[in-house]
Design a protein around this motif. Sequence first.
Motif, PDB file in Angstrom:
ATOM      1  N   THR A  97      88.418 -48.699  45.580  1.00 15.40           N
ATOM      2  CA  THR A  97      88.539 -49.305  44.258  1.00 15.40           C
ATOM      3  C   THR A  97      89.920 -49.034  43.686  1.00 15.40           C
ATOM      4  O   THR A  97      90.471 -47.942  43.862  1.00 15.40           O
ATOM      5  CB  THR A  97      87.461 -48.738  43.314  1.00 15.40           C
ATOM      6  OG1 THR A  97      86.170 -49.139  43.782  1.00 15.40           O
ATOM      7  CG2 THR A  97      87.641 -49.234  41.891  1.00 15.40           C
TER       8      THR A  97
ATOM      9  N   VAL B 108      88.326 -51.059  36.394  1.00 11.68           N
ATOM     10  CA  VAL B 108      88.502 -51.534  37.767  1.00 11.68           C
ATOM     11  C   VAL B 108      89.232 -52.871  37.788  1.00 11.68           C
ATOM     12  O   VAL B 108      88.897 -53.796  37.047  1.00 11.68           O
ATOM     13  CB  VAL B 108      87.139 -51.675  38.469  1.00 11.68           C
ATOM     14  CG1 VAL B 108      87.252 -52.463  39.764  1.00 11.68           C
ATOM     15  CG2 VAL B 108      86.555 -50.294  38.744  1.00 11.68           C
TER      16      VAL B 108
ATOM     17  N   GLN C  12      84.983 -47.217  36.047  1.00 10.49           N
ATOM     18  CA  GLN C  12      84.433 -48.516  36.360  1.00 10.49           C
ATOM     19  C   GLN C  12      84.916 -49.558  35.367  1.00 10.49           C
ATOM     20  O   GLN C  12      85.162 -50.703  35.733  1.00 10.49           O
ATOM     21  CB  GLN C  12      82.903 -48.451  36.344  1.00 10.49           C
ATOM     22  CG  GLN C  12      82.311 -47.664  37.513  1.00 10.49           C
ATOM     23  CD  GLN C  12      82.280 -48.471  38.798  1.00 10.49           C
ATOM     24  OE1 GLN C  12      83.167 -49.271  39.049  1.00 10.49           O
ATOM     25  NE2 GLN C  12      81.269 -48.269  39.603  1.00 10.49           N
TER      26      GLN C  12
ATOM     27  N   GLY D 238      87.912 -44.000  46.641  1.00 10.70           N
ATOM     28  CA  GLY D 238      86.821 -44.619  47.377  1.00 10.70           C
ATOM     29  C   GLY D 238      86.217 -43.682  48.391  1.00 10.70           C
ATOM     30  O   GLY D 238      86.426 -42.467  48.343  1.00 10.70           O
TER      31      GLY D 238
ATOM     32  N   ASN E  76      88.203 -54.304  44.166  1.00 13.19           N
ATOM     33  CA  ASN E  76      87.425 -53.557  45.155  1.00 13.19           C
ATOM     34  C   ASN E  76      87.661 -54.164  46.525  1.00 13.19           C
ATOM     35  O   ASN E  76      87.766 -55.388  46.666  1.00 13.19           O
ATOM     36  CB  ASN E  76      85.929 -53.626  44.836  1.00 13.19           C
ATOM     37  CG  ASN E  76      85.570 -52.950  43.531  1.00 13.19           C
ATOM     38  OD1 ASN E  76      85.598 -51.741  43.415  1.00 13.19           O
ATOM     39  ND2 ASN E  76      85.234 -53.750  42.521  1.00 13.19           N
TER      40      ASN E  76
END
Length: 234
Positions: free
Chosen positions: A203, A33, A30, A163, A36
Amino acid sequence: MTFNLSTTLGLLGAVGIVATGMVGTAGSAQAAVVGNISISGAPVTAVATGLQDPNGNYITTFDFRNFGGGNTVGTGQFLVTSGEGIFSAYEPLPFTVGTIKDVPPFPAPIGTTVANFLQLPGTTFDLQSINSVAYTYTNNGVNVSFGVTGLFNQGSSQYQGFGTFGAEITFPVSGINNAAQFQQFLATPGASITIQSWSANLTAVPEPLTMLGAGAALGFGGFFKRKLANKQEK
């Protein structure tokens, strides 16, 4: 397009593409990232083959041609419902239209890559693995989700991606009224049903997808199941 619809069902289910081993945590994924994206499409036609994979799960084909016009053989269309970071150019409205590509018939060789599995203007996603299908029977159907990993390509830039894909099937559908009849459908060659919609949340991260990505993908799978359950309760 041939997919493994079962342990019970998997829209874009396991097709013999095996997830690679990974280390790390979803939290570290995360932190890295860079984008998204959420997509959705409908409907798709599932046709049972009556065949089973080595684990005893039934194999079912999917036809995406029914969504969008002018689709070439083996492809269908989807809409981008949200985009952030490197996908912000696709943030609606108006909706951006992409294409989804069929995958090799099951079982595919381990390590198979489905090039341009998803295509958008300026972006492609090469499918590299599909994780185990997670499913939940409800009082009136079945909810399904599974994780994927792959490679996003944007010009000269590449990003690892992971994902979750998911779908809701509500009984009755094509004369199927319960779980037992659904299992019978899976075992009947040539039997078909229409699934009204599917969606996916993906993602992108800059570093190679080690096990941290798989953990995050599976985490998203749990989130998607809860999201579907909440949707049904409303």
